[in-house]
Design an enzyme around this catalytic site. Structure first.
Site, short mmCIF file in Angstrom:
data_model
loop_
_atom_site.label_atom_id
_atom_site.label_comp_id
_atom_site.label_asym_id
_atom_site.label_seq_id
_atom_site.Cartn_x
_atom_site.Cartn_y
_atom_site.Cartn_z
N ASP A 67 0.81 -1.22 0.00
CA ASP A 67 0.00 0.00 0.00
C ASP A 67 0.85 1.26 0.00
O ASP A 67 2.06 1.22 0.20
CB ASP A 67 -0.97 0.01 1.20
CG ASP A 67 -0.32 -0.46 2.49
OD1 ASP A 67 0.93 -0.42 2.59
OD2 ASP A 67 -1.05 -0.87 3.41
N ASN A 134 -7.36 -2.53 14.56
CA ASN A 134 -8.75 -2.91 14.24
C ASN A 134 -8.81 -4.15 13.36
O ASN A 134 -9.86 -4.50 12.85
CB ASN A 134 -9.46 -1.74 13.56
CG ASN A 134 -8.81 -1.35 12.24
OD1 ASN A 134 -7.79 -1.93 11.84
ND2 ASN A 134 -9.38 -0.38 11.56
N HIS A 136 -7.13 -4.53 10.43
CA HIS A 136 -6.96 -4.31 8.99
C HIS A 136 -5.71 -5.02 8.47
O HIS A 136 -4.75 -5.23 9.21
CB HIS A 136 -6.98 -2.81 8.62
CG HIS A 136 -5.78 -2.03 8.99
ND1 HIS A 136 -5.83 -0.67 9.24
CD2 HIS A 136 -4.48 -2.35 9.15
CE1 HIS A 136 -4.62 -0.22 9.52
NE2 HIS A 136 -3.78 -1.22 9.48
N GLU A 141 -9.82 -2.02 5.54
CA GLU A 141 -10.39 -1.74 6.85
C GLU A 141 -11.65 -2.58 7.08
O GLU A 141 -12.26 -3.05 6.12
CB GLU A 141 -10.78 -0.25 6.93
CG GLU A 141 -9.64 0.73 6.65
CD GLU A 141 -8.69 0.91 7.84
OE1 GLU A 141 -8.67 0.06 8.76
OE2 GLU A 141 -7.96 1.91 7.84
C1 F6R Z 1 1.43 -1.12 6.15
C2 F6R Z 1 0.19 -1.85 6.27
C3 F6R Z 1 -0.59 -1.85 7.54
C4 F6R Z 1 0.27 -2.15 8.77
C5 F6R Z 1 -0.56 -2.10 10.05
C6 F6R Z 1 0.29 -2.28 11.29
O1 F6R Z 1 2.02 -1.31 4.88
O2 F6R Z 1 -0.24 -2.44 5.33
O3 F6R Z 1 -1.63 -2.79 7.45
O4 F6R Z 1 0.86 -3.41 8.63
O5 F6R Z 1 -1.22 -0.87 10.13
O6 F6R Z 1 1.15 -1.19 11.42
P1 F6R Z 1 2.22 -1.11 12.60
O7 F6R Z 1 3.25 -2.14 12.29
O8 F6R Z 1 2.79 0.28 12.49
O9 F6R Z 1 1.51 -1.37 13.86
#
Ligand code: F6R
Length: 238
Positions: A67, A134, A136, A141
């Protein structure tokens, strides 16, 4: 499903790095799906030091990132492109790297282009994922329906709050992002989810509760034939 619980974050990064090392040993031309955020930083540091020691080689490998914020300048300090360059791409020798273009003028065309590149590469061999508080995955989401291919996602309140820590005061935080779809993530031959920290204990508990919560996108991974969850004790709540 494989579940590996490590004593601490560093150990979990080492375990994840072992999986990457083995993947590239078995298939040097692997397509690696990569993620950003706090969680993979220690893993990328491990991969860089193994690369410097000659224990891993990316010269035939291709990277596809999950992403990217949208819109965002590619060279913005908080773009995922900048993140990947800083922590991995500038330090190892990938044959090719791909990240959705946060500067693209036409979102639909950009998603089509990204999906076509991923398909031409033959899909992902090993997909690294983090988990949002959450549930995701990528920026898919919690929702009633989930896109299969890449799309423009609207970040949830929860994700906006979590990621606000990276943006300085006065800096505009994007509220949308380009993300791989759940179908593309699920199509990976092997999925590796890395989970760390006490802020993930609650969602980790829900993930492994023994039910498929349809409002927790990560729960779909429980149905994948080849998924490995690597977590530290803090996230596992043990
Ligand atoms: C980032 C992504 C997100 C993160 C998730 C956890 O490329 O796709 O899904 O993996 O938000 O983020 P952290 O590791 O910062 O808790």
């Amino acid at each position: 499903m494989k579940k590996i619980i490590c004593d601490n974050y560093e150990e979990s990064c080492r375990a994840a790095a072992d999986i990457f090392t083995e993947q590239l040993r078995q298939k040097p031309e692997s397509v690696l799906g990569l993620s950003t955020g706090s969680t993979p930083i220690g893993l990328y540091a491990q991969l860089v030091s193994r690369y410097n020691e000659g224990k891993i080689d990316f010269s035939r490998a291709t990277a596809f990132n999950l992403d990217e914020y949208y819109p965002i300048k590619q060279n913005h300090a908080q773009s995922y492109k900048t993140f990947m360059e800083e922590y991995l791409f500038s330090k190892v020798n990938f044959a090719q790297t791909h990240i959705p273009n946060g500067e693209a003028s036409d979102v639909e065309a950009e998603c089509t282009r990204f999906d076509a590149e991923l398909e031409a590469a033959g899909g992902v061999d090993l997909q690294l994922l983090g988990i949002g508080t959450n549930g995701h995955i990528g920026f898919n989401e919690p929702a009633v329906t989930y896109p299969l291919g890449s799309s423009l996602a609207h970040l949830s309140e929860d994700s906006l709050k979590s990621n606000a820590r990276f943006f300085t005061k006065g800096e505009t935080q994007p509220t949308t992002a380009l993300t791989m779809g759940v179908g593309q993530i699920f199509a990976a031959k092997h999925i590796l989810m890395l989970i760390s920290g006490t802020n993930k204990t609650e969602i980790t508990k829900k993930l492994f509760e023994g039910k498929l919560h349809t409002d927790v996108p990560a729960c779909f991974l429980l149905l994948h034939p080849n998924v490995t969850f690597v977590m530290d004790k803090a996230a596992a709540g043990v």
